[in-house]
Design an enzyme around this catalytic site. Structure first.
Site, PDB file in Angstrom:
ATOM      1  N   SER A 190     -50.789 -36.066   9.511  1.00 34.75           N
ATOM      2  CA  SER A 190     -49.626 -36.274  10.372  1.00 34.75           C
ATOM      3  C   SER A 190     -49.197 -37.727  10.485  1.00 34.75           C
ATOM      4  O   SER A 190     -48.027 -38.008  10.665  1.00 34.75           O
ATOM      5  CB  SER A 190     -49.906 -35.705  11.762  1.00 34.75           C
ATOM      6  OG  SER A 190     -51.076 -36.277  12.312  1.00 34.75           O
ATOM      7  N   HIS A 218     -47.551 -29.945   9.898  1.00 40.06           N
ATOM      8  CA  HIS A 218     -46.432 -30.631   9.235  1.00 40.06           C
ATOM      9  C   HIS A 218     -46.087 -30.006   7.887  1.00 40.06           C
ATOM     10  O   HIS A 218     -45.404 -30.614   7.075  1.00 40.06           O
ATOM     11  CB  HIS A 218     -46.753 -32.118   9.056  1.00 40.06           C
ATOM     12  CG  HIS A 218     -46.836 -32.847  10.354  1.00 40.06           C
ATOM     13  ND1 HIS A 218     -45.742 -33.392  10.976  1.00 40.06           N
ATOM     14  CD2 HIS A 218     -47.892 -33.070  11.179  1.00 40.06           C
ATOM     15  CE1 HIS A 218     -46.118 -33.951  12.107  1.00 40.06           C
ATOM     16  NE2 HIS A 218     -47.423 -33.763  12.262  1.00 40.06           N
ATOM     17  N   LYS A 249     -42.720 -27.938  15.458  1.00 40.33           N
ATOM     18  CA  LYS A 249     -42.194 -28.969  14.562  1.00 40.33           C
ATOM     19  C   LYS A 249     -41.006 -28.394  13.784  1.00 40.33           C
ATOM     20  O   LYS A 249     -39.938 -28.258  14.353  1.00 40.33           O
ATOM     21  CB  LYS A 249     -43.325 -29.541  13.723  1.00 40.33           C
ATOM     22  CG  LYS A 249     -44.212 -30.375  14.660  1.00 40.33           C
ATOM     23  CD  LYS A 249     -45.435 -30.981  14.103  1.00 40.33           C
ATOM     24  CE  LYS A 249     -46.046 -31.879  15.167  1.00 40.33           C
ATOM     25  NZ  LYS A 249     -47.483 -31.835  15.246  1.00 40.33           N
TER      26      LYS A 249
HETATM   27  C1  LIG Z   1     -48.465 -31.855  16.305  1.00 35.32           C
HETATM   28  C2  LIG Z   1     -49.758 -31.492  15.730  1.00 35.32           C
HETATM   29  C3  LIG Z   1     -50.588 -30.566  16.362  1.00 35.32           C
HETATM   30  C4  LIG Z   1     -50.297 -30.037  17.738  1.00 35.32           C
HETATM   31  O1  LIG Z   1     -49.260 -29.126  17.740  1.00 35.32           O
HETATM   32  P1  LIG Z   1     -48.489 -28.885  19.131  1.00 35.32           P
HETATM   33  O2  LIG Z   1     -47.830 -27.574  18.925  1.00 35.32           O
HETATM   34  O3  LIG Z   1     -47.538 -30.022  19.270  1.00 35.32           O
HETATM   35  O4  LIG Z   1     -49.514 -28.871  20.201  1.00 35.32           O
HETATM   36  C5  LIG Z   1     -51.741 -30.190  15.721  1.00 35.32           C
HETATM   37  N1  LIG Z   1     -52.078 -30.712  14.532  1.00 35.32           N
HETATM   38  C6  LIG Z   1     -51.311 -31.620  13.897  1.00 35.32           C
HETATM   39  C7  LIG Z   1     -51.734 -32.140  12.561  1.00 35.32           C
HETATM   40  C8  LIG Z   1     -50.127 -32.054  14.488  1.00 35.32           C
HETATM   41  O5  LIG Z   1     -49.390 -32.962  13.882  1.00 35.32           O
END
Ligand SMILES: *Cc1c(COP(=O)(O)O)cnc(C)c1O
Length: 394
Positions: A190, A218, A249
Protein backbone atom coordinates in the site's frame (compact mmCIF):
# COMPACT_ATOMS: atom_id res chain seq x y z
CA UNK A 1 -14.23 5.22 51.75
CA UNK A 2 -12.03 7.90 50.17
CA UNK A 3 -10.02 8.12 53.38
CA UNK A 4 -8.66 4.63 52.87
CA UNK A 5 -7.16 5.45 49.43
CA UNK A 6 -3.48 6.38 49.38
CA UNK A 7 -2.75 10.05 48.71
CA UNK A 8 -1.43 10.50 45.17
CA UNK A 9 0.16 13.61 43.76
CA UNK A 10 1.01 12.62 40.23
CA UNK A 11 -1.26 13.28 37.29
CA UNK A 12 -1.48 9.88 35.55
CA UNK A 13 -1.96 11.69 32.20
CA UNK A 14 1.01 14.03 32.52
CA UNK A 15 3.12 11.86 30.19
CA UNK A 16 0.95 12.84 27.21
CA UNK A 17 2.34 16.35 26.44
CA UNK A 18 6.01 15.22 26.48
CA UNK A 19 5.10 12.16 24.39
CA UNK A 20 3.50 14.46 21.81
CA UNK A 21 6.57 16.70 21.92
CA UNK A 22 8.80 13.72 21.09
CA UNK A 23 6.56 12.87 18.12
CA UNK A 24 6.75 16.51 16.93
CA UNK A 25 10.53 16.71 17.26
CA UNK A 26 10.90 13.63 15.01
CA UNK A 27 8.62 15.31 12.40
CA UNK A 28 6.24 12.39 12.90
CA UNK A 29 3.31 14.41 14.16
CA UNK A 30 0.11 14.08 12.12
CA UNK A 31 -3.19 15.92 12.00
CA UNK A 32 -6.34 15.83 9.87
CA UNK A 33 -7.51 18.19 7.13
CA UNK A 34 -11.18 18.32 6.10
CA UNK A 35 -12.12 17.79 2.45
CA UNK A 36 -15.26 19.44 1.15
CA UNK A 37 -17.75 18.10 -1.38
CA UNK A 38 -17.90 14.75 -3.18
CA UNK A 39 -14.69 12.80 -3.76
CA UNK A 40 -13.14 12.96 -7.24
CA UNK A 41 -10.02 13.93 -9.17
CA UNK A 42 -10.58 17.52 -8.01
CA UNK A 43 -11.33 18.17 -4.35
CA UNK A 44 -11.77 21.23 -2.17
CA UNK A 45 -9.29 21.41 0.66
CA UNK A 46 -8.90 24.40 2.98
CA UNK A 47 -11.12 26.42 0.66
CA UNK A 48 -9.18 25.81 -2.54
CA UNK A 49 -9.35 23.36 -5.39
CA UNK A 50 -6.67 20.68 -5.54
CA UNK A 51 -5.95 17.98 -8.07
CA UNK A 52 -6.32 14.88 -5.97
CA UNK A 53 -3.50 12.30 -5.97
CA UNK A 54 -4.22 11.23 -2.39
CA UNK A 55 -7.30 9.08 -2.86
CA UNK A 56 -7.83 5.32 -2.89
CA UNK A 57 -10.91 5.85 -5.06
CA UNK A 58 -9.03 4.42 -8.06
CA UNK A 59 -12.02 4.03 -10.36
CA UNK A 60 -13.72 7.26 -9.33
CA UNK A 61 -16.75 5.40 -7.90
CA UNK A 62 -17.05 6.96 -4.43
CA UNK A 63 -18.75 10.02 -5.92
CA UNK A 64 -20.60 8.12 -8.68
CA UNK A 65 -24.29 8.91 -8.84
CA UNK A 66 -25.25 5.22 -9.20
CA UNK A 67 -23.54 4.30 -5.92
CA UNK A 68 -25.05 7.33 -4.19
CA UNK A 69 -28.55 6.41 -5.39
CA UNK A 70 -28.09 2.75 -4.38
CA UNK A 71 -27.07 3.86 -0.88
CA UNK A 72 -30.06 6.21 -0.63
CA UNK A 73 -32.50 3.54 -1.81
CA UNK A 74 -31.12 0.97 0.66
CA UNK A 75 -31.29 3.49 3.50
CA UNK A 76 -34.91 4.28 2.68
CA UNK A 77 -35.85 0.63 2.55
CA UNK A 78 -33.76 -0.75 5.44
CA UNK A 79 -32.87 2.27 7.60
CA UNK A 80 -29.48 3.64 8.57
CA UNK A 81 -28.11 1.04 10.97
CA UNK A 82 -28.01 -2.73 10.77
CA UNK A 83 -28.96 -2.78 14.49
CA UNK A 84 -27.23 -6.03 15.35
CA UNK A 85 -24.52 -8.52 14.47
CA UNK A 86 -25.00 -10.77 11.46
CA UNK A 87 -25.57 -13.85 13.62
CA UNK A 88 -28.24 -12.18 15.75
CA UNK A 89 -30.49 -9.50 14.23
CA UNK A 90 -28.33 -7.63 11.69
CA UNK A 91 -28.33 -10.00 8.73
CA UNK A 92 -30.12 -8.93 5.53
CA UNK A 93 -30.54 -10.59 2.17
CA UNK A 94 -28.55 -7.59 0.84
CA UNK A 95 -25.46 -8.84 2.71
CA UNK A 96 -25.76 -12.27 1.08
CA UNK A 97 -26.25 -10.71 -2.32
CA UNK A 98 -23.05 -8.72 -1.85
CA UNK A 99 -21.16 -11.81 -0.69
CA UNK A 100 -22.37 -13.80 -3.69
CA UNK A 101 -21.32 -10.98 -6.04
CA UNK A 102 -17.84 -10.87 -4.46
CA UNK A 103 -17.48 -14.66 -4.78
CA UNK A 104 -18.51 -14.36 -8.43
CA UNK A 105 -15.89 -11.65 -9.09
CA UNK A 106 -13.24 -13.72 -7.33
CA UNK A 107 -14.51 -17.04 -8.76
CA UNK A 108 -14.36 -18.58 -5.31
CA UNK A 109 -16.93 -20.83 -3.58
CA UNK A 110 -18.00 -18.09 -1.22
CA UNK A 111 -17.16 -14.77 0.43
CA UNK A 112 -17.92 -13.03 3.72
CA UNK A 113 -18.13 -9.28 4.31
CA UNK A 114 -16.72 -7.53 7.38
CA UNK A 115 -17.31 -3.97 8.60
CA UNK A 116 -13.87 -2.89 7.33
CA UNK A 117 -10.81 -4.32 5.63
CA UNK A 118 -8.89 -3.81 8.86
CA UNK A 119 -11.40 -6.00 10.74
CA UNK A 120 -11.32 -8.62 7.96
CA UNK A 121 -7.55 -9.02 8.35
CA UNK A 122 -7.64 -8.93 12.12
CA UNK A 123 -10.42 -11.50 12.51
CA UNK A 124 -9.29 -13.86 9.77
CA UNK A 125 -5.69 -14.20 10.88
CA UNK A 126 -6.58 -14.53 14.54
CA UNK A 127 -9.13 -17.24 13.66
CA UNK A 128 -6.85 -19.31 11.41
CA UNK A 129 -3.77 -19.63 13.60
CA UNK A 130 -3.04 -19.79 17.30
CA UNK A 131 -0.21 -20.23 19.80
CA UNK A 132 1.01 -23.55 18.32
CA UNK A 133 1.27 -22.04 14.85
CA UNK A 134 3.55 -19.91 12.70
CA UNK A 135 2.91 -16.77 10.64
CA UNK A 136 5.42 -15.76 8.00
CA UNK A 137 4.83 -12.13 7.19
CA UNK A 138 6.39 -9.79 4.60
CA UNK A 139 8.22 -7.08 6.51
CA UNK A 140 6.20 -4.33 4.76
CA UNK A 141 2.76 -5.83 5.47
CA UNK A 142 -0.11 -3.52 6.33
CA UNK A 143 -0.69 -2.71 9.99
CA UNK A 144 -3.90 -4.78 10.07
CA UNK A 145 -2.09 -8.00 9.03
CA UNK A 146 0.53 -7.39 11.69
CA UNK A 147 -2.11 -6.62 14.33
CA UNK A 148 -3.97 -9.83 13.40
CA UNK A 149 -0.75 -11.80 13.73
CA UNK A 150 -0.10 -10.42 17.21
CA UNK A 151 -3.71 -11.04 18.26
CA UNK A 152 -3.53 -14.67 17.11
CA UNK A 153 -0.75 -15.56 19.57
CA UNK A 154 1.09 -17.45 16.81
CA UNK A 155 4.86 -17.15 16.41
CA UNK A 156 5.37 -14.21 14.07
CA UNK A 157 8.40 -14.25 11.79
CA UNK A 158 9.01 -11.55 9.17
CA UNK A 159 10.74 -12.24 5.89
CA UNK A 160 12.55 -9.72 3.71
CA UNK A 161 10.22 -7.67 1.54
CA UNK A 162 9.11 -9.59 -1.56
CA UNK A 163 11.98 -12.06 -1.21
CA UNK A 164 11.13 -15.78 -1.82
CA UNK A 165 14.72 -16.81 -0.98
CA UNK A 166 14.44 -15.24 2.48
CA UNK A 167 10.97 -16.76 2.91
CA UNK A 168 12.51 -20.17 2.11
CA UNK A 169 15.21 -19.63 4.75
CA UNK A 170 12.56 -18.75 7.37
CA UNK A 171 10.55 -21.87 6.44
CA UNK A 172 13.65 -24.04 6.85
CA UNK A 173 14.32 -22.44 10.20
CA UNK A 174 10.82 -22.45 11.73
CA UNK A 175 8.27 -24.57 9.83
CA UNK A 176 8.93 -27.93 11.48
CA UNK A 177 8.25 -26.67 14.99
CA UNK A 178 4.80 -25.30 14.14
CA UNK A 179 1.46 -27.06 13.70
CA UNK A 180 -0.15 -24.82 11.06
CA UNK A 181 1.67 -22.16 9.05
CA UNK A 182 0.18 -19.09 7.37
CA UNK A 183 2.10 -16.97 4.87
CA UNK A 184 0.55 -13.50 4.87
CA UNK A 185 1.31 -10.68 2.46
CA UNK A 186 -0.11 -7.52 0.92
CA UNK A 187 -0.67 -8.24 -2.78
CA UNK A 188 -0.10 -4.61 -3.83
CA UNK A 189 2.01 -2.99 -1.10
CA UNK A 190 0.00 0.00 0.00
CA UNK A 191 2.80 2.47 0.67
CA UNK A 192 5.11 1.34 -2.18
CA UNK A 193 2.95 0.09 -5.04
CA UNK A 194 4.93 -3.05 -5.88
CA UNK A 195 3.43 -6.57 -6.02
CA UNK A 196 4.10 -9.67 -3.92
CA UNK A 197 5.69 -12.59 -5.83
CA UNK A 198 2.49 -14.65 -5.60
CA UNK A 199 3.46 -17.59 -7.87
CA UNK A 200 6.68 -18.16 -5.88
CA UNK A 201 4.82 -17.87 -2.58
CA UNK A 202 2.20 -20.41 -3.69
CA UNK A 203 4.89 -22.82 -4.78
CA UNK A 204 6.64 -22.56 -1.40
CA UNK A 205 3.32 -22.90 0.41
CA UNK A 206 2.65 -26.09 -1.51
CA UNK A 207 6.08 -27.54 -0.69
CA UNK A 208 5.89 -26.64 3.01
CA UNK A 209 2.16 -27.24 3.76
CA UNK A 210 1.30 -23.60 4.40
CA UNK A 211 -1.87 -21.59 4.03
CA UNK A 212 -1.54 -18.31 2.11
CA UNK A 213 -3.49 -15.09 2.79
CA UNK A 214 -3.12 -12.13 0.47
CA UNK A 215 -4.41 -8.65 1.23
CA UNK A 216 -5.92 -7.42 -2.04
CA UNK A 217 -6.93 -4.00 -0.67
CA UNK A 218 -5.18 -2.09 -3.49
CA UNK A 219 -5.75 -4.79 -6.13
CA UNK A 220 -9.52 -5.33 -5.92
CA UNK A 221 -11.16 -3.76 -8.98
CA UNK A 222 -7.73 -2.87 -10.38
CA UNK A 223 -5.52 -5.89 -11.15
CA UNK A 224 -6.54 -8.66 -13.55
CA UNK A 225 -8.70 -8.58 -16.68
CA UNK A 226 -11.95 -8.42 -14.72
CA UNK A 227 -10.53 -6.54 -11.74
CA UNK A 228 -10.62 -9.66 -9.55
CA UNK A 229 -7.20 -8.82 -8.10
CA UNK A 230 -3.73 -10.25 -7.74
CA UNK A 231 -4.62 -13.94 -8.21
CA UNK A 232 -6.28 -13.17 -11.54
CA UNK A 233 -3.31 -10.99 -12.56
CA UNK A 234 -0.88 -13.88 -11.98
CA UNK A 235 -3.22 -16.59 -13.31
CA UNK A 236 -3.28 -18.33 -9.90
CA UNK A 237 -7.03 -18.52 -9.32
CA UNK A 238 -7.14 -22.31 -9.32
CA UNK A 239 -4.79 -22.52 -6.32
CA UNK A 240 -6.03 -22.72 -2.70
CA UNK A 241 -5.77 -19.18 -1.39
CA UNK A 242 -7.32 -16.84 1.17
CA UNK A 243 -8.12 -13.51 -0.47
CA UNK A 244 -8.81 -10.62 1.86
CA UNK A 245 -9.74 -7.15 0.65
CA UNK A 246 -11.66 -3.99 1.16
CA UNK A 247 -14.84 -2.42 -0.21
CA UNK A 248 -13.42 0.98 0.74
CA UNK A 249 -10.92 1.65 -2.04
CA UNK A 250 -11.70 0.99 -5.74
CA UNK A 251 -15.23 -0.08 -4.75
CA UNK A 252 -15.91 3.35 -3.27
CA UNK A 253 -17.83 2.16 -0.18
CA UNK A 254 -16.89 0.94 3.29
CA UNK A 255 -16.27 -2.61 4.47
CA UNK A 256 -13.97 -5.59 4.01
CA UNK A 257 -14.26 -9.11 2.64
CA UNK A 258 -12.68 -12.54 2.62
CA UNK A 259 -13.12 -14.79 -0.44
CA UNK A 260 -12.17 -18.46 -0.57
CA UNK A 261 -13.46 -21.98 -0.10
CA UNK A 262 -16.89 -22.71 1.37
CA UNK A 263 -15.20 -24.34 4.39
CA UNK A 264 -13.04 -21.26 5.01
CA UNK A 265 -16.00 -18.89 4.91
CA UNK A 266 -18.15 -21.13 7.12
CA UNK A 267 -15.27 -21.40 9.59
CA UNK A 268 -14.87 -17.59 9.72
CA UNK A 269 -18.61 -17.18 10.37
CA UNK A 270 -18.06 -19.36 13.43
CA UNK A 271 -14.67 -18.20 14.65
CA UNK A 272 -13.79 -14.67 13.47
CA UNK A 273 -14.42 -12.44 16.51
CA UNK A 274 -14.24 -9.23 14.50
CA UNK A 275 -17.17 -10.51 12.43
CA UNK A 276 -19.21 -12.21 15.17
CA UNK A 277 -19.07 -9.47 17.81
CA UNK A 278 -19.62 -6.41 15.67
CA UNK A 279 -22.60 -4.81 13.98
CA UNK A 280 -23.31 -5.88 10.40
CA UNK A 281 -22.29 -3.61 7.54
CA UNK A 282 -24.82 -0.79 7.11
CA UNK A 283 -27.43 -1.19 4.34
CA UNK A 284 -26.07 1.94 2.58
CA UNK A 285 -22.48 0.62 2.51
CA UNK A 286 -23.56 -2.85 1.35
CA UNK A 287 -25.76 -1.44 -1.43
CA UNK A 288 -23.07 0.99 -2.63
CA UNK A 289 -20.48 -1.84 -2.80
CA UNK A 290 -22.95 -4.03 -4.70
CA UNK A 291 -23.56 -1.19 -7.18
CA UNK A 292 -19.78 -0.78 -7.55
CA UNK A 293 -19.40 -4.48 -8.44
CA UNK A 294 -22.04 -3.98 -11.11
CA UNK A 295 -20.14 -0.98 -12.57
CA UNK A 296 -16.91 -3.01 -12.46
CA UNK A 297 -18.48 -5.63 -14.74
CA UNK A 298 -20.32 -3.20 -17.01
CA UNK A 299 -17.50 -0.68 -17.54
CA UNK A 300 -14.11 -2.38 -18.00
CA UNK A 301 -13.00 0.81 -19.79
CA UNK A 302 -12.63 2.45 -16.35
CA UNK A 303 -9.84 0.00 -15.54
CA UNK A 304 -8.25 0.63 -18.96
CA UNK A 305 -8.28 4.37 -18.25
CA UNK A 306 -6.71 3.80 -14.84
CA UNK A 307 -3.79 1.89 -16.39
CA UNK A 308 -3.39 4.43 -19.21
CA UNK A 309 -3.25 7.21 -16.63
CA UNK A 310 -0.78 5.20 -14.55
CA UNK A 311 1.53 4.77 -17.56
CA UNK A 312 1.18 8.48 -18.28
CA UNK A 313 2.22 9.48 -14.72
CA UNK A 314 5.15 7.01 -14.86
CA UNK A 315 6.39 8.76 -18.04
CA UNK A 316 5.98 12.17 -16.41
CA UNK A 317 8.02 11.15 -13.36
CA UNK A 318 10.69 9.22 -15.26
CA UNK A 319 14.14 10.24 -14.02
CA UNK A 320 13.04 11.08 -10.46
CA UNK A 321 14.03 8.74 -7.62
CA UNK A 322 10.97 6.48 -7.88
CA UNK A 323 10.27 3.40 -5.76
CA UNK A 324 9.59 0.27 -7.85
CA UNK A 325 5.86 -0.04 -8.62
CA UNK A 326 3.52 -2.10 -10.77
CA UNK A 327 0.34 -0.39 -9.67
CA UNK A 328 -1.36 3.04 -9.72
CA UNK A 329 0.56 3.87 -6.52
CA UNK A 330 3.71 5.85 -7.39
CA UNK A 331 6.21 7.06 -4.80
CA UNK A 332 9.10 9.52 -4.99
CA UNK A 333 11.80 8.60 -2.49
CA UNK A 334 13.13 11.38 -0.25
CA UNK A 335 15.97 11.14 2.22
CA UNK A 336 14.38 13.06 5.08
CA UNK A 337 10.92 13.44 6.61
CA UNK A 338 11.30 17.25 6.60
CA UNK A 339 12.04 17.26 2.86
CA UNK A 340 8.97 15.12 2.17
CA UNK A 341 6.77 17.39 4.31
CA UNK A 342 8.11 20.53 2.63
CA UNK A 343 7.54 19.04 -0.83
CA UNK A 344 3.96 18.04 0.08
CA UNK A 345 3.35 21.61 1.28
CA UNK A 346 4.80 23.14 -1.91
CA UNK A 347 2.69 20.80 -4.02
CA UNK A 348 -0.44 21.75 -2.11
CA UNK A 349 0.37 25.47 -2.46
CA UNK A 350 0.43 24.89 -6.23
CA UNK A 351 -2.85 22.92 -6.23
CA UNK A 352 -1.60 19.31 -6.17
CA UNK A 353 -2.73 17.15 -3.26
CA UNK A 354 -0.25 14.28 -2.65
CA UNK A 355 0.75 13.32 0.87
CA UNK A 356 4.17 12.88 2.46
CA UNK A 357 4.43 9.39 3.98
CA UNK A 358 7.11 9.04 6.63
CA UNK A 359 8.27 6.90 9.52
CA UNK A 360 6.91 5.16 11.46
CA UNK A 361 4.42 4.24 8.69
CA UNK A 362 7.30 3.45 6.30
CA UNK A 363 11.08 3.09 6.80
CA UNK A 364 11.94 5.83 4.26
CA UNK A 365 10.11 9.09 3.61
CA UNK A 366 8.34 9.62 0.33
CA UNK A 367 5.67 11.52 -1.60
CA UNK A 368 2.94 9.08 -2.54
CA UNK A 369 0.71 9.64 -5.56
CA UNK A 370 -2.24 7.46 -6.46
CA UNK A 371 -3.73 7.65 -9.91
CA UNK A 372 -7.46 7.61 -10.63
CA UNK A 373 -9.28 6.50 -13.79
CA UNK A 374 -11.00 9.89 -13.79
CA UNK A 375 -7.86 12.06 -13.86
CA UNK A 376 -7.50 13.93 -17.17
CA UNK A 377 -4.20 13.79 -19.11
CA UNK A 378 -3.82 17.54 -18.39
CA UNK A 379 -4.10 16.97 -14.62
CA UNK A 380 -1.42 14.29 -14.78
CA UNK A 381 0.98 16.37 -16.87
CA UNK A 382 0.43 19.35 -14.55
CA UNK A 383 1.49 17.20 -11.58
CA UNK A 384 4.47 15.85 -13.53
CA UNK A 385 5.71 19.29 -14.59
CA UNK A 386 5.47 20.62 -11.06
CA UNK A 387 7.15 17.62 -9.46
CA UNK A 388 10.07 17.68 -11.92
CA UNK A 389 10.55 21.39 -11.15
CA UNK A 390 10.29 21.03 -7.35
CA UNK A 391 12.49 17.93 -7.17
CA UNK A 392 15.18 19.54 -9.36
CA UNK A 393 15.34 22.39 -6.86
CA UNK A 394 15.58 20.23 -3.70
C1 LIG B 1 -6.64 0.20 3.46
C2 LIG B 1 -6.03 -1.10 3.74
C3 LIG B 1 -6.63 -1.99 4.63
C4 LIG B 1 -7.81 -1.61 5.48
O1 LIG B 1 -8.98 -1.54 4.75
P1 LIG B 1 -10.18 -0.65 5.35
O2 LIG B 1 -11.37 -1.17 4.64
O3 LIG B 1 -9.84 0.76 5.02
O4 LIG B 1 -10.21 -0.89 6.81
C5 LIG B 1 -6.06 -3.23 4.78
N1 LIG B 1 -4.96 -3.58 4.11
C6 LIG B 1 -4.34 -2.74 3.25
C7 LIG B 1 -3.12 -3.20 2.51
C8 LIG B 1 -4.85 -1.46 3.05
O5 LIG B 1 -4.24 -0.63 2.24
Amino acid sequence: MHDSLPARHNDPYDWLPPALETIRRAHWHRSVQPLQGRPGPRVHLNGRTQINFASNDYLGLAGDERLVQAAIAATQEFGTGSTGSRLLSGHRELHRELERALAELKQTDDAIVFSSGYLANLGTIAALVGPRDLILSDQYNHSSLQAGARLSGATLVSYRHGDPADLTARLQEHRDRARRCLIATDSVFSMDGDLCPLPDILELADAWDCMVAIDDAHATGILGTTGAGCAEHFGCRDRPLIQIGTLSKALGSLGGYVAGSAALVDFLRNRASSWIYTTALSPADAAAALAALYVLRAEPQRRDRLWQNTACLARELHGLDMLPSESPIRCIRLARAETALALARDLQAAGIFAPAIRPPTVPTSRIRLSVMATHTPEQISQAGTLLRKLCAGS
